[in-house]
Write an enzyme that holds these catalytic residues in place. Structure first.
Site, PDB file in Angstrom:
ATOM      1  N   GLN A  99       1.110  -0.932   0.190  1.00 22.47           N
ATOM      2  CA  GLN A  99      -0.173   0.348  -0.049  1.00 22.47           C
ATOM      3  C   GLN A  99       0.670   0.976  -0.252  1.00 22.47           C
ATOM      4  O   GLN A  99       1.545   1.194   0.882  1.00 22.47           O
ATOM      5  CB  GLN A  99      -0.603  -0.024   1.314  1.00 22.47           C
ATOM      6  N   TYR A 181      -5.681  11.071   4.438  1.00 21.47           N
ATOM      7  CA  TYR A 181      -4.293  10.413   3.384  1.00 21.47           C
ATOM      8  C   TYR A 181      -4.104  11.783   2.770  1.00 21.47           C
ATOM      9  O   TYR A 181      -5.271  12.061   1.837  1.00 21.47           O
ATOM     10  CB  TYR A 181      -3.337   9.163   3.609  1.00 21.47           C
ATOM     11  N   ARG A 228      -7.761   2.050  -2.327  1.00 16.51           N
ATOM     12  CA  ARG A 228      -8.086   1.713  -1.322  1.00 16.51           C
ATOM     13  C   ARG A 228      -9.014   2.881  -0.776  1.00 16.51           C
ATOM     14  O   ARG A 228      -8.856   3.979  -0.491  1.00 16.51           O
ATOM     15  CB  ARG A 228      -7.883   1.547   0.220  1.00 16.51           C
ATOM     16  N   GLY A 318      -8.920  -7.184   9.070  1.00 20.65           N
ATOM     17  CA  GLY A 318      -7.724  -6.267   9.511  1.00 20.65           C
ATOM     18  C   GLY A 318      -7.231  -7.059  10.844  1.00 20.65           C
ATOM     19  O   GLY A 318      -7.017  -7.619  11.507  1.00 20.65           O
TER      20      GLY A 318
END
Length: 367
Positions: A99, A181, A228, A318
């Site tokens: 990622q 982000y 994502r 997760g």
């Protein structure tokens, strides 16, 4: 219930996955000096029974290093260090995507090298604090608004990082356009107040994300590229706005035109965030015809339902992968899960709470 779909093989671009269970990207902060290490190689190798592993966020440049001990992929030393991770995962038959995450305004000067800068679409600080190893929690700073030259530079940085990831042995990369982000900072009108071609309309706000997705696809192949997204997410001080549905539906449509391998849609409601409406999930499913990964608070049975119905092609988990390194194997064999998770060790720098969770056979031996 028929529980065979989750454990069937799946073709993701050029990569054949052993099953449809994905290990979601999770920040773990073990990369001392931003360099992957043997501890990280052990961690990912232990979890290779997942159909696909997506790494924690990895910075494409010094400017993108938001958190303490966040790994990078912009130096030769980092590329070489990541090879122990990919070799370990592949040795156990696993597949792994890196990622790529540029933190943007979600960083601090103490967490980046000298000469690097905290950059964002606009000079608007996010509310909240960030951890620094030197001085503890610090208020998030006002970032520097990116010039057009810096926007062009960040696109090149992502391309170089993607090429570095492939050189390091990764099967592909995921662009992190979620969780507040840099890429999501461009998508949101709250963090993006630009008046040039990168701000204002939906078409302008998604421009950088599409440019990076296209450039990376040209560099390493579209079948090796995923992204994502987190519509309705509020992490990183991302308030909701009226055009959320329209923004992500249009983005899905344009990403579909590019033909990238997958979209990864995360719903944080299980951990206290707002729920992502089923309607936007369905809109993305309709607009994006390649692989859709859904994640967020799934039980195995709900995952099987969504996989069997075709609503999701893959489902990501997760925290269960943290306390169960053999999570996929446990589900396949019907073994009970270890539900004990030591939250105090999630973001530390040691092996404790990282590589010392047992596999089921070890539990039986030590019982």
């Amino acid at each position: 219930m028929n529980t065979t779909t989750a454990f069937s093989a799946y073709q993701l671009g050029d990569v054949t996955l052993n099953n449809r269970l994905v290990m979601a990207p999770m920040t773990r902060n073990r990369a001392l000096h931003n360099l992957p290490n043997k501890l990280m190689a052990t961690y990912y190798t232990q979890r290779a029974s997942a159909g696909l592993i997506i790494t924690e966020g990895v910075s494409p440049s010094p400017n993108g290093l938001g958190y303490a001990r966040m790994p990078g992929i912009f130096s030769e030393a980092q590329v070489d260090a990541w090879k122990q991770v990919t070799e370990g995962v592949h040795s156990r038959g696993g597949k792994i995507f890196m990622q790529l995450m540029h933190a943007g305004r979600m960083g601090h000067g103490l967490n980046i090298p000298q000469g690097a800068r905290i950059l964002a679409p606009s000079a608007i600080a996010a509310q909240g604090e960030i951890w620094t190893d030197q001085e503890g929690k610090k208020k998030l700073p006002v970032p520097q608004a990116m010039s057009k030259g810096q926007i062009e530079e960040v696109t090149i940085e992502f391309v170089t990082a993607a090429l570095n990831a492939i050189e390091a042995g990764f099967d592909g990369i995921e662009l992190h356009a979620a969780n507040g982000y840099l890429l999501e900072q461009f998508l949101s009108p709250h963090s993006n107040k630009r008046t040039d071609e990168y701000g204002g309309s939906i078409e302008n706000r998604i421009r950088l994300v599409l440019a990076i997705a296209e450039a990376v696809s040209d560099a390493i192949g579209k079948d090796r590229v995923g992204i994502r997204v987190s519509p309705y997410g509020v992490l990183g001080d991302m308030p909701h706005y009226a055009e959320i549905d329209a923004t992500y539906t249009y983005l899905a449509n344009k990403l579909n035109d590019l033909g990238i391998a997958y979209m990864h849609l995360v719903d944080h409601s299980a951990s206290g965030g707002p729920e992502v409406p089923v309607s936007i999930k369905r809109s993305i499913r309709e607009e994006f015809t390649n692989t859709l990964i859904l994640s967020g608070g799934y039980t195995f049975y709900r995952a099987e339902e969504d996989l069997a119905s075709g609503f999701a092609d893959l489902v990501a988990f997760g925290k269960p992968f943290i306390s169960n390194p053999d999570f996929a194997d446990r589900l396949r064999k019907g073994f009970p899960l270890n539900i004990k998770l030591d939250a105090s060790t999630l973001y530390t720098s040691t092996a404790k709470g990282y590589i010392d969770y047992p596999v089921f056979e070890e539990e039986m031996v030590n019982a």
